[in-house]
Design a protein around this motif. Structure first.
Motif, mmCIF file in Angstrom:
data_model
loop_
_atom_site.group_PDB
_atom_site.id
_atom_site.type_symbol
_atom_site.label_atom_id
_atom_site.label_comp_id
_atom_site.label_asym_id
_atom_site.label_seq_id
_atom_site.Cartn_x
_atom_site.Cartn_y
_atom_site.Cartn_z
ATOM 1 N N PRO A 120 3.715 -22.094 27.394
ATOM 2 C CA PRO A 120 5.076 -22.935 27.865
ATOM 3 C C PRO A 120 5.142 -22.945 29.602
ATOM 4 C CG PRO A 120 5.744 -21.084 26.679
ATOM 5 C CD PRO A 120 4.304 -21.020 26.869
ATOM 6 N N ASP A 121 4.172 -22.195 30.212
ATOM 7 C CA ASP A 121 4.263 -22.494 31.590
ATOM 8 C C ASP A 121 3.346 -23.898 32.123
ATOM 9 O OD1 ASP A 121 5.645 -20.305 32.234
ATOM 10 O OD2 ASP A 121 3.783 -18.761 32.329
ATOM 11 N N ARG A 122 2.427 -24.137 31.020
ATOM 12 C CA ARG A 122 1.941 -25.290 31.344
ATOM 13 C C ARG A 122 2.608 -26.627 31.148
ATOM 14 N NH1 ARG A 122 -3.674 -25.140 31.514
ATOM 15 N NH2 ARG A 122 -3.384 -27.379 32.087
ATOM 16 N N THR A 123 3.109 -27.387 32.189
ATOM 17 C CA THR A 123 4.238 -28.223 31.791
ATOM 18 C C THR A 123 3.430 -29.656 31.959
ATOM 19 O OG1 THR A 123 4.641 -28.534 34.229
ATOM 20 C CG2 THR A 123 6.119 -26.946 32.851
ATOM 21 N N ASP A 124 2.248 -29.736 32.214
ATOM 22 C CA ASP A 124 1.623 -30.864 32.072
ATOM 23 C C ASP A 124 1.169 -31.431 30.631
ATOM 24 O OD1 ASP A 124 -0.292 -28.867 31.928
ATOM 25 O OD2 ASP A 124 -1.989 -30.323 32.649
ATOM 26 N N HIS A 125 1.316 -30.438 29.673
ATOM 27 C CA HIS A 125 0.716 -31.155 28.333
ATOM 28 C C HIS A 125 1.418 -30.056 27.228
ATOM 29 C CE1 HIS A 125 -2.305 -27.804 29.059
ATOM 30 N NE2 HIS A 125 -1.985 -27.663 27.456
ATOM 31 N N TRP A 126 1.597 -30.348 26.007
ATOM 32 C CA TRP A 126 1.902 -29.734 24.761
ATOM 33 C C TRP A 126 0.797 -29.460 23.768
ATOM 34 C CZ3 TRP A 126 7.033 -32.970 24.005
ATOM 35 C CH2 TRP A 126 7.821 -32.447 24.714
ATOM 36 N N THR A 179 5.312 -34.449 34.174
ATOM 37 C CA THR A 179 5.688 -33.270 33.661
ATOM 38 C C THR A 179 6.491 -33.378 32.229
ATOM 39 O OG1 THR A 179 5.977 -32.295 35.870
ATOM 40 C CG2 THR A 179 7.374 -30.952 34.243
ATOM 41 N N LEU A 180 6.349 -32.628 31.457
ATOM 42 C CA LEU A 180 7.107 -32.756 30.298
ATOM 43 C C LEU A 180 8.188 -31.899 30.216
ATOM 44 C CD1 LEU A 180 3.856 -32.537 27.753
ATOM 45 C CD2 LEU A 180 5.576 -34.356 28.181
ATOM 46 N N PRO A 181 9.205 -31.722 29.292
ATOM 47 C CA PRO A 181 10.434 -30.976 29.378
ATOM 48 C C PRO A 181 9.816 -29.387 28.979
ATOM 49 C CG PRO A 181 10.919 -32.774 28.219
ATOM 50 C CD PRO A 181 9.222 -32.959 28.464
ATOM 51 N N ALA A 182 10.619 -28.621 29.681
ATOM 52 C CA ALA A 182 10.331 -27.108 29.386
ATOM 53 C C ALA A 182 10.633 -26.668 28.126
ATOM 54 C CB ALA A 182 11.259 -26.532 30.470
ATOM 55 N N TRP A 183 10.007 -25.606 27.628
ATOM 56 C CA TRP A 183 10.325 -25.041 26.214
ATOM 57 C C TRP A 183 9.807 -23.633 26.227
ATOM 58 C CZ3 TRP A 183 6.138 -23.138 23.379
ATOM 59 C CH2 TRP A 183 4.808 -23.167 23.681
ATOM 60 N N ALA A 184 10.226 -22.995 25.023
ATOM 61 C CA ALA A 184 10.227 -21.628 25.104
ATOM 62 C C ALA A 184 9.551 -21.358 23.775
ATOM 63 C CB ALA A 184 11.546 -20.812 25.143
ATOM 64 N N PRO A 185 8.942 -20.307 23.596
ATOM 65 C CA PRO A 185 8.303 -19.974 22.335
ATOM 66 C C PRO A 185 9.308 -20.004 21.236
ATOM 67 C CG PRO A 185 7.687 -18.139 24.056
ATOM 68 C CD PRO A 185 8.633 -19.043 24.662
ATOM 69 N N THR A 197 -3.701 -32.105 21.711
ATOM 70 C CA THR A 197 -3.106 -32.129 23.091
ATOM 71 C C THR A 197 -2.359 -33.290 23.328
ATOM 72 O OG1 THR A 197 -4.812 -30.353 23.885
ATOM 73 C CG2 THR A 197 -3.555 -31.492 25.582
ATOM 74 N N LEU A 198 -1.192 -33.185 23.820
ATOM 75 C CA LEU A 198 -0.183 -34.253 24.150
ATOM 76 C C LEU A 198 0.167 -34.472 25.617
ATOM 77 C CD1 LEU A 198 1.955 -34.289 20.962
ATOM 78 C CD2 LEU A 198 -0.021 -35.445 21.223
ATOM 79 N N ARG A 199 0.117 -35.577 26.312
ATOM 80 C CA ARG A 199 0.294 -35.631 27.775
ATOM 81 C C ARG A 199 1.015 -36.986 27.810
ATOM 82 N NH1 ARG A 199 -3.124 -32.286 31.110
ATOM 83 N NH2 ARG A 199 -4.647 -31.367 29.799
ATOM 84 N N ARG A 200 1.851 -36.917 29.024
ATOM 85 C CA ARG A 200 2.423 -38.108 29.367
ATOM 86 C C ARG A 200 1.340 -39.232 30.016
ATOM 87 N NH1 ARG A 200 7.739 -37.270 33.219
ATOM 88 N NH2 ARG A 200 6.737 -38.962 33.978
#
Length: 319
Positions: free
Chosen positions: A64-70, A36-42, A28-31
């Motif tokens: 993708p709805d969770r903009t606080d982490h990837w 907020t991280l950039p938006a993305w799609a599947p 899990t990656l966060r700023r």
């Protein structure tokens, strides 16, 4: 020196690391500031810049709805080139990593029905696609193959979908029964497949009679071409930079531009990640990438300059 950068880099922090299967870690990656991280799609992936000359691409497999982490999943490949070993050995909680992206060449088109086929770590881009198909109210099925049951990642999440998901460990059941799987495909279903090259080639060979745009593939290694690459030099004119260079048979466009101090973002240098995608203003292209669909290649308006070349005497690029 001219640098044509498409995607900014940012430094993220690993805030969670756990086993997703034997030989697979989920990160899990966060700023650092929690922003907020950039938006993305599947279907999107990011570049992890692990060290000088060590960049790898990993599919985003979270929500993708969770903009606080990837979230990404990384398979340790004993015979790999060092990227997965670095992640497994060095990238722990608290580690800072430089990331570029996200980028998406494997987007989920609208359809009433989907057939998903995943092999091994190829499940990662499929995970958010399943969630999106479910959200859209579309019919879908997933066939998930792996060498062993214990090596197949994110099974707990997938098991929540019940009999829509078929797990197929090779050591117990053999290879995925592709003839049966594809024969049962709904006529209006789109097929999304990701995994090892043998699986993709097998699915691709069975799809030749399908309507254009039915099959969508994402490769982790370059596909093989029957015909050899062109062995002649050609000219490349760079509209923005105002220079023209000659590309020799043993050099790529990307390498030749770098030698002329024109730098385009790149990563894999094998035609599989899409980082070096460049707009083509004029000229015929000999596509050698594993990213663009046949329809996108036929449009002739973009190319991966790390592997693709001119089919004629030259090209004009928007760099």
């Amino acid at each position: 020196m001219t640098n044509h950068s498409a995607d900014p880099e940012q430094t993220l922090v690993v805030t969670d690391r756990r086993a997703a299967a034997d030989g697979v870690v989920s990160l899990t990656l966060r700023r650092p500031d929690g922003g907020t991280l950039p938006a993305w799609a599947p279907g999107a992936h990011i570049d992890l810049i692990l060290a000088p000359e060590l960049e790898r691409q990993y599919s985003l497999c979270g929500d993708p709805d969770r903009t606080d982490h990837w979230r990404i999943g990384v398979l340790r490949e004993p015979d790999g080139r060092g990227g997965s070993a670095f992640v497994h050995e060095e990238v722990n909680v608290g580690k800072s990593v430089v990331v570029r992206g996200p980028r998406n060449h494997f987007g989920l088109d609208e359809a009433p029905s989907y057939l998903f086929i995943a092999g091994g770590i190829g499940i990662t881009p499929i995970l958010p696609m399943i969630a999106e198909a479910h959200r859209r109210g579309a019919a879908w099925k997933l066939w998930f193959g792996g060498r062993r049951g214990g090596s197949m990642a994110f099974q707990d999440e997938l098991a929540a979908h019940g009999d829509r998901v078929r797990f197929w460990p090779q050591e117990e059941k053999g290879l995925l029964p592709l003839d049966d799987i594809l024969a049962s495909r709904d006529a209006d279903a789109l097929v999304y497949c990701c995994g090892p090259e043998a699986l993709l080639a097998a699915v691709e060979s069975r799809s030749t009679e399908w309507p254009a745009g039915t099959l969508h593939l994402e490769r982790f290694s370059p596909k093989e071409f029957a015909e050899p690459v062109s062995q002649k030099a050609f000219q490349v004119t760079c509209r923005q930079s105002g220079i023209s260079v000659e590309v020799d048979p043993d050099r790529s466009i990307l390498e030749t531009l770098e030698e002329a101090d024109v730098f385009v973002d790149s990563s894999c240098r094998e035609g599989i990640c899409g980082t070096c995608e460049t707009e083509v203003i004029s000229g015929a292209i000999e596509h050698r990438d594993s990213v663009l669909t046949l329809e996108e290649q036929a449009a002739g308006d973009r190319m991966m300059i790390c592997v693709s070349r001119a089919r004629g005497d030259g090209l004009v690029l928007d760099v």
